[in-house]
Design an enzyme around this catalytic site. Structure first.
Site, mmCIF file in Angstrom:
data_model
loop_
_atom_site.group_PDB
_atom_site.id
_atom_site.type_symbol
_atom_site.label_atom_id
_atom_site.label_comp_id
_atom_site.label_asym_id
_atom_site.label_seq_id
_atom_site.Cartn_x
_atom_site.Cartn_y
_atom_site.Cartn_z
ATOM 1 N N LYS A 60 0.853 -1.196 0.000
ATOM 2 C CA LYS A 60 0.000 0.000 0.000
ATOM 3 C C LYS A 60 0.879 1.233 0.000
ATOM 4 C CE LYS A 60 -4.528 0.860 0.482
ATOM 5 N NZ LYS A 60 -5.656 -0.024 0.153
HETATM 6 P P1 NAD Z 1 -13.038 7.934 -2.936
HETATM 7 O O1 NAD Z 1 -11.937 8.898 -2.963
HETATM 8 O O2 NAD Z 1 -13.741 7.617 -4.200
HETATM 9 O O3 NAD Z 1 -14.149 8.416 -1.879
HETATM 10 C C1 NAD Z 1 -13.836 8.752 -0.570
HETATM 11 C C2 NAD Z 1 -15.062 9.353 0.086
HETATM 12 O O4 NAD Z 1 -14.773 9.574 1.463
HETATM 13 C C3 NAD Z 1 -15.484 10.707 -0.492
HETATM 14 O O5 NAD Z 1 -16.892 10.765 -0.570
HETATM 15 C C4 NAD Z 1 -14.979 11.705 0.544
HETATM 16 O O6 NAD Z 1 -15.718 12.909 0.574
HETATM 17 C C5 NAD Z 1 -15.189 10.897 1.814
HETATM 18 N N1 NAD Z 1 -14.403 11.391 2.949
HETATM 19 C C6 NAD Z 1 -13.101 11.808 2.947
HETATM 20 N N2 NAD Z 1 -12.772 12.264 4.174
HETATM 21 C C7 NAD Z 1 -13.870 12.119 4.957
HETATM 22 C C8 NAD Z 1 -14.157 12.403 6.304
HETATM 23 N N3 NAD Z 1 -13.232 12.915 7.112
HETATM 24 N N4 NAD Z 1 -15.410 12.116 6.769
HETATM 25 C C9 NAD Z 1 -16.338 11.596 5.966
HETATM 26 N N5 NAD Z 1 -16.130 11.290 4.674
HETATM 27 C C10 NAD Z 1 -14.903 11.568 4.177
HETATM 28 O O7 NAD Z 1 -12.448 6.604 -2.244
HETATM 29 P P2 NAD Z 1 -12.949 5.101 -2.378
HETATM 30 O O8 NAD Z 1 -12.190 4.465 -3.472
HETATM 31 O O9 NAD Z 1 -14.440 5.081 -2.392
HETATM 32 O O10 NAD Z 1 -12.392 4.473 -1.029
HETATM 33 C C11 NAD Z 1 -13.101 4.594 0.189
HETATM 34 C C12 NAD Z 1 -12.555 3.586 1.191
HETATM 35 O O11 NAD Z 1 -12.683 2.271 0.656
HETATM 36 C C13 NAD Z 1 -11.075 3.740 1.541
HETATM 37 O O12 NAD Z 1 -10.883 3.386 2.893
HETATM 38 C C14 NAD Z 1 -10.395 2.715 0.656
HETATM 39 O O13 NAD Z 1 -9.162 2.284 1.184
HETATM 40 C C15 NAD Z 1 -11.429 1.617 0.677
HETATM 41 N N6 NAD Z 1 -11.325 0.706 -0.464
HETATM 42 C C16 NAD Z 1 -11.433 1.165 -1.739
HETATM 43 C C17 NAD Z 1 -11.369 0.258 -2.790
HETATM 44 C C18 NAD Z 1 -11.548 0.685 -4.230
HETATM 45 O O14 NAD Z 1 -11.575 -0.187 -5.104
HETATM 46 N N7 NAD Z 1 -11.727 1.962 -4.528
HETATM 47 C C19 NAD Z 1 -11.154 -1.105 -2.530
HETATM 48 C C20 NAD Z 1 -11.073 -1.543 -1.206
HETATM 49 C C21 NAD Z 1 -11.162 -0.619 -0.183
#
Ligand code: NAD
Length: 434
Positions: free
Chosen positions: A119
């Protein structure tokens, strides 16, 4: 041998604030004790294999040069190449990257994939940079990582604030800096690319679809339907949006959302596509959505609901708010959203947690399909991808649910036990070089 607890204490002296690494180590210790993990394997898995920190300059639009710090932590590769996302966020640091890399090792192992865990990311707030600056930052970061990533060595993917565009820039930079004969054969250096540039149809929705499926499988085990179930989502990005999209299709009702801009609520239901279109036109933010009320951020987790989906950042459910959560089920879309203290309270209150390494594993399974597709030169159709995802995620869910039921333990510990045992077996079969 220094025990893990001693190691945590040593690090805690340096960092009094409880970090994600403390959580992942404690979760690891619980599972390791449960399965009597061999002490030698415990030593190996307690540390990261490689930690790469790069400082690199980038020319800004106004002609100034800014220096950025990027991280890539490679935790373990006993089962295959390192795999895991890159995030762009002010909270990115070595501690967060270590914890997230370790979680990836468990996640890929649990999913039965031929991968290890890695990561990283860049410490920055992307909203402060133009698209052109973000492209140059991404390309320069890829160049700086250069020999430490590779399609058969370490394969990054999108994460918070990175997306298919980021991956397209990374793949292009990596391929452009290889000798000519190797260029096109290297596009699987990253996954999560756009479908037109070596990406997988459906990779965009794979993580959210997996979160939805985990909830559906849980409901089926309890002979319940998702119709009219109320759910709340923290984070309305890739994972939060797609999970909400699929839940709504099954008749569940989105009643509150929180993102970086604030919180909104409507107990009669928030139409997912309307909110998505609104946020798209509003810099990706949900606050001010006209078909809901604005809500104080502290009241978000207090919202009456059946299911809570944290899909933003780590350490969001803690001892400070675990008591007020109304849901019966927490489905962890984000990585590490519940810390150990918060989890203890939730479990005592009889709330079920579908742990991150199971719940959001649809993303890495989708990435694996993309990697296979690139390696074999195949192009898979969307319906094929969704069917394969369903099959793989059902197998993982049943494995964890059954283990937890038989052993009388929570689903996180069960998931860790299964994941760690697979790695332990590989080490025992292969031995330790030399
Ligand atoms: P993204 O950037 O598309 O979305 C992130 C969201 O979180 C946004 O809506 C943002 O406004 C919100 N956010 C940021 N700071 C915040 C706060 N302090 N309080 C509330 N909301 C807040 O990211 P994503 O790809 O949707 O990833 C979200 C989570 O899922 C992360 O923890 C990531 O590690 C995990 N994840 C993502 C994937 C993937 O394929 N994208 C896979 C596994 C896990």
């Amino acid at each position: 041998m220094a025990t893990l607890t001693a190691e945590i204490k040593k690090r805690s002296k340096k960092a009094p604030v409880r970090g994600m690494m403390d959580n992942v180590m404690e979760q690891f210790e619980t599972a390791a004790n449960k399965i009597n993990l061999h002490p030698n394997i415990k030593k190996i898995l307690s540390i990261t294999n490689n930690e790469i920190i790069v400082n690199f300059p980038v020319k800004m639009d106004n002609g100034d040069v800014e220096i950025f710090t990027g991280y890539r932590v490679q935790h373990n590769n006993a089962l295959g190449p390192y795999k895991g996302g890159l995030r762009y966020h002010p909270t990115v640091d070595i501690d967060a990257a270590r914890a997230l890399a370790m979680w990836m090792t468990w996640k890929t192992s649990l999913a039965g994939l031929p991968y290890g865990g890695g990561k990283g990311g860049i410490k920055l707030d992307p909203s402060k940079y133009s698209q052109g600056e973000l492209e140059r930052i991404t390309r320069r970061f890829t160049f700086a990582l250069a020999d430490n990533i590779g399609p058969e060595h370490d394969i990054p993917a999108p994460d918070v604030n990175t997306n298919s565009q980021t991956m397209a820039w990374m793949a292009d930079t990596y391929m452009s800096t290889r000798p000519p004969a190797e260029r096109t054969a290297n596009q699987h250096v990253v996954t999560g690319k756009p479908a037109g540039s070596g990406g997988l149809e459906g990779r965009d929705r794979a993580t959210g679809y997996g979160v939805y499926l985990s909830i559906k499988f849980w409901a089926e085990k309890n002979n319940e339907s998702l119709k009219d179930k109320r759910f709340i989502v923290q984070g309305f990005g890739n994972v939060g949006y797609w999970a909400a999209h699929f839940l709504e299709q099954d008749g569940a009702k989105l009643v509150a959302v929180q993102d970086a801009s604030g919180s909104i609520r409507n107990s009669s239901g928030i139409h997912v596509e309307d909110l998505f279109n609104y946020s798209k036109a509003n810099n990706g933010h949900v606050s001010g959505f006209p078909e809901a009320f604005d809500l104080d951020n502290e009241k978000f987790f207090r919202t009456e609901c059946d299911i809570c989906i944290p899909a933003a950042l780590g350490n969001q459910i803690t001892k400070d708010n675990a008591k007020i959560i109304q849901a019966r089920l927490i489905a962890e879309g984000a990585n590490g959203p519940t810390n150990v203290e918060g989890e203890k309270i939730l479990l005592e209150r009889g709330i079920t947690i579908i742990p991150d390494i199971l719940c959001n594993s649809g993303g890495v399974v989708g990435s694996y399909f993309e990697w296979l597709q690139n390696r074999s030169g195949e192009l898979w159709q969307l319906d094929e991808v969704m069917a394969k995802l369903h099959k793989k995620l059902k197998e993982s869910f049943d494995k964890v649910y059954d283990y937890a039921t038989v052993e009388g333990i929570d689903m996180r510990t069960a998931a860790y036990c299964i994941a760690i045992q697979r790695i332990e077996k590989a080490y025992i079969q292969r031995g330790i070089f030399p």
